[in-house]
Write a protein that holds these residues in place. Structure first.
Motif, PDB file in Angstrom:
ATOM      1  N   GLN A  64       0.834  -1.194   0.000  1.00 33.85           N
ATOM      2  CA  GLN A  64       0.000   0.000   0.000  1.00 33.85           C
ATOM      3  C   GLN A  64       0.874   1.251   0.000  1.00 33.85           C
ATOM      4  O   GLN A  64       1.504   1.586   0.991  1.00 33.85           O
ATOM      5  CB  GLN A  64      -0.925  -0.013   1.209  1.00 33.85           C
ATOM      6  CG  GLN A  64      -1.884  -1.200   1.244  1.00 33.85           C
ATOM      7  CD  GLN A  64      -3.112  -0.993   0.360  1.00 33.85           C
ATOM      8  OE1 GLN A  64      -3.168  -0.079  -0.470  1.00 33.85           O
ATOM      9  NE2 GLN A  64      -4.115  -1.838   0.543  1.00 33.85           N
ATOM     10  N   TYR A  70       5.629   3.351   1.088  1.00 31.45           N
ATOM     11  CA  TYR A  70       4.804   2.230   1.521  1.00 31.45           C
ATOM     12  C   TYR A  70       4.413   2.424   2.979  1.00 31.45           C
ATOM     13  O   TYR A  70       5.211   2.899   3.783  1.00 31.45           O
ATOM     14  CB  TYR A  70       5.565   0.907   1.354  1.00 31.45           C
ATOM     15  CG  TYR A  70       5.904   0.588  -0.079  1.00 31.45           C
ATOM     16  CD1 TYR A  70       7.215   0.428  -0.482  1.00 31.45           C
ATOM     17  CD2 TYR A  70       4.894   0.476  -1.039  1.00 31.45           C
ATOM     18  CE1 TYR A  70       7.531   0.149  -1.805  1.00 31.45           C
ATOM     19  CE2 TYR A  70       5.203   0.197  -2.357  1.00 31.45           C
ATOM     20  CZ  TYR A  70       6.517   0.032  -2.744  1.00 31.45           C
ATOM     21  OH  TYR A  70       6.807  -0.240  -4.048  1.00 31.45           O
ATOM     22  N   THR A  74      -1.395  -5.558   2.160  1.00 34.03           N
ATOM     23  CA  THR A  74      -2.736  -6.146   2.096  1.00 34.03           C
ATOM     24  C   THR A  74      -2.734  -7.334   1.146  1.00 34.03           C
ATOM     25  O   THR A  74      -2.120  -7.270   0.078  1.00 34.03           O
ATOM     26  CB  THR A  74      -3.760  -5.105   1.603  1.00 34.03           C
ATOM     27  OG1 THR A  74      -3.848  -4.029   2.553  1.00 34.03           O
ATOM     28  CG2 THR A  74      -5.136  -5.726   1.418  1.00 34.03           C
ATOM     29  N   SER A  86      -4.951  -7.298   6.193  1.00 32.01           N
ATOM     30  CA  SER A  86      -3.967  -6.217   6.114  1.00 32.01           C
ATOM     31  C   SER A  86      -2.977  -6.401   7.255  1.00 32.01           C
ATOM     32  O   SER A  86      -3.350  -6.812   8.360  1.00 32.01           O
ATOM     33  CB  SER A  86      -4.621  -4.834   6.210  1.00 32.01           C
ATOM     34  OG  SER A  86      -5.254  -4.480   4.995  1.00 32.01           O
ATOM     35  N   GLU A 105      -6.932   1.537  -5.601  1.00 33.60           N
ATOM     36  CA  GLU A 105      -5.624   1.054  -6.034  1.00 33.60           C
ATOM     37  C   GLU A 105      -5.570   1.004  -7.561  1.00 33.60           C
ATOM     38  O   GLU A 105      -6.189   0.134  -8.183  1.00 33.60           O
ATOM     39  CB  GLU A 105      -5.355  -0.343  -5.454  1.00 33.60           C
ATOM     40  CG  GLU A 105      -4.094  -1.014  -5.960  1.00 33.60           C
ATOM     41  CD  GLU A 105      -2.867  -0.139  -5.862  1.00 33.60           C
ATOM     42  OE1 GLU A 105      -2.273   0.179  -6.915  1.00 33.60           O
ATOM     43  OE2 GLU A 105      -2.516   0.238  -4.718  1.00 33.60           O
ATOM     44  N   MET A 117      -1.894   5.059  -4.275  1.00 39.90           N
ATOM     45  CA  MET A 117      -3.350   5.042  -4.194  1.00 39.90           C
ATOM     46  C   MET A 117      -3.901   6.408  -4.598  1.00 39.90           C
ATOM     47  O   MET A 117      -3.253   7.443  -4.386  1.00 39.90           O
ATOM     48  CB  MET A 117      -3.806   4.632  -2.797  1.00 39.90           C
ATOM     49  CG  MET A 117      -3.281   5.475  -1.672  1.00 39.90           C
ATOM     50  SD  MET A 117      -3.798   4.874  -0.025  1.00 39.90           S
ATOM     51  CE  MET A 117      -2.800   3.392   0.167  1.00 39.90           C
ATOM     52  N   THR A 168      -8.252   3.555   2.178  1.00 38.75           N
ATOM     53  CA  THR A 168      -8.378   3.001   0.835  1.00 38.75           C
ATOM     54  C   THR A 168      -9.363   1.845   0.916  1.00 38.75           C
ATOM     55  O   THR A 168      -9.335   1.063   1.884  1.00 38.75           O
ATOM     56  CB  THR A 168      -7.028   2.508   0.277  1.00 38.75           C
ATOM     57  OG1 THR A 168      -7.259   1.717  -0.903  1.00 38.75           O
ATOM     58  CG2 THR A 168      -6.258   1.675   1.290  1.00 38.75           C
ATOM     59  N   THR A 170      -9.327  -0.808  -0.522  1.00 41.92           N
ATOM     60  CA  THR A 170      -8.657  -2.111  -0.529  1.00 41.92           C
ATOM     61  C   THR A 170      -8.256  -2.536   0.882  1.00 41.92           C
ATOM     62  O   THR A 170      -7.746  -3.650   1.068  1.00 41.92           O
ATOM     63  CB  THR A 170      -7.421  -2.091  -1.442  1.00 41.92           C
ATOM     64  OG1 THR A 170      -6.534  -1.040  -1.024  1.00 41.92           O
ATOM     65  CG2 THR A 170      -7.812  -1.870  -2.895  1.00 41.92           C
ATOM     66  N   ASN A 171      -8.485  -1.685   1.868  1.00 40.88           N
ATOM     67  CA  ASN A 171      -8.216  -1.982   3.276  1.00 40.88           C
ATOM     68  C   ASN A 171      -9.522  -2.089   4.068  1.00 40.88           C
ATOM     69  O   ASN A 171      -9.507  -2.086   5.292  1.00 40.88           O
ATOM     70  CB  ASN A 171      -7.327  -0.876   3.879  1.00 40.88           C
ATOM     71  CG  ASN A 171      -7.032  -1.052   5.357  1.00 40.88           C
ATOM     72  OD1 ASN A 171      -6.662  -2.137   5.792  1.00 40.88           O
ATOM     73  ND2 ASN A 171      -7.215   0.011   6.133  1.00 40.88           N
TER      74      ASN A 171
END
Length: 314
Positions: A64, A70, A74, A86, A105, A117, A168, A170-171
């Motif tokens: 991420q 970074y 995840t 995560s 993402e 992101m 995000t 994606t988390n």
């Protein structure tokens, strides 16, 4: 690339005597933000205890990246459009919860895209269809009966960018408000207080989901999968041995499973019938790390390991 096991990768890393492996990985994460951030955990292995991601489940690794650095790792399910887990390093929180600026993402949509992101566009501007097809978007959660449940929570970090990076999708997984604002929030606060008080070194945290035996979907649209349970575990090898009796079994590792459905059976997490109505049925059950791994193994029908050698340090 789909993540199965890192044993072959780690075997190929040469022994380095002038710098620790963790230091090298951290240096890499700070100085080498270019290249692919999706499909390989190599750039962000420093977020895992002993540079060893959990074993037992397949998915798409995401390092991420936010503002060219970074911040955590995840394992993402493209099919379910939600993360499996995560992983992050806990740091003492400071300041207020940051403003919610939700992001996506880009490399899930286009492999050659920039790895940072990206905030979702503000309506009436529309989200690119490649993004819609590859991952969850704001519209999935709007007017649903679920909140956006962080696996890596913003309040487990000091650095403002670390905190902003947690926003995000994606988390995030669909989480009932009774869990997110109730017993699960209490768990996150309790973990934070215990780590602040007694963890003397780095605390590695992994938080993930347990799916229903038969998948359920947000808005019944077959796009974003709803978990039946959330789980979390930490590993802190360097800790104070002057622990109160009530916390003796919470170091060096600790784990818990929380209900995300008040109507689930009680084999994994029993229900306290005396809770207030708003949080009734969303109990969290603390447990030793091996017990958590047993439940994960049963539900995923495969051996499951969260930390290297169960955070034993051997």
């Amino acid at each position: 690339m789909r993540y199965n096991s890192l044993s072959s990768m780690l075997g190929a890393i040469p022994r380095i005597h002038s710098i620790t492996l963790g230091g090298l990985l951290l240096l890499s994460s700070l100085l080498s933000p270019c290249g692919g951030d999706v499909g390989d955990f190599s750039p962000c292995l420093n977020y895992f205890y002993q540079a060893w991601p959990p074993k037992g489940i397949q998915g798409t690794p995401i390092c991420q990246r936010y503002e060219n650095h970074y911040h955590f790792a995840t394992l993402y399910s493209r099919e379910r459009r939600t993360p499996w887990f995560s992983a992050y390093i806990y740091t003492q929180p400071q300041g207020k919860r940051p403003k919610e600026v939700w992001k996506y993402e880009p490399q899930l949509a286009k492999s050659q895209a920039d790895g940072n992101m990206v905030p979702f566009p503000i309506p009436p501007e529309k989200v690119d269809q490649n993004v819609v097809e590859s991952q969850a978007v704001q519209e999935d959660y709007i007017n649903s009966t679920y909140t956006r449940g962080h696996l890596n929570p913003s309040q487990h970090h000091t650095d403002p960018d670390d905190r902003h990076a947690t926003f995000t999708l994606t988390n995030v997984v669909p989480q009932r408000a009774g869990s997110n604002d109730g017993p699960w929030a209490s768990l996150e606060n309790r973990v934070s207080k215990n780590l602040q008080a007694y963890c003397l070194g780095e605390a590695y945290v992994v938080t993930g989901v347990i799916p229903y035996e038969k998948d359920r979907w947000l808005k019944d649209q077959g796009r974003v999968a709803i978990p039946e349970y959330l789980w979390s575990a930490y590993c802190c090898r360097n800790y104070s041995h002057n622990l109160p009796k009530s916390l003796i079994n919470t170091f060096p590792s600790y784990a818990a499973i929380g209900r995300n459905d008040p109507n689930s059976t009680e084999e994994i997490v029993p229900v306290n019938p005396h809770r207030k109505k708003a949080v009734l049925g969303y109990d969290v059950r603390p447990m030793p790390l091996p017990t958590l791994e047993t439940y994960l193994r049963q539900r995923y029908a495969t051996p499951f390991s969260v930390f290297y050698k169960q955070c034993s340090g051997s």
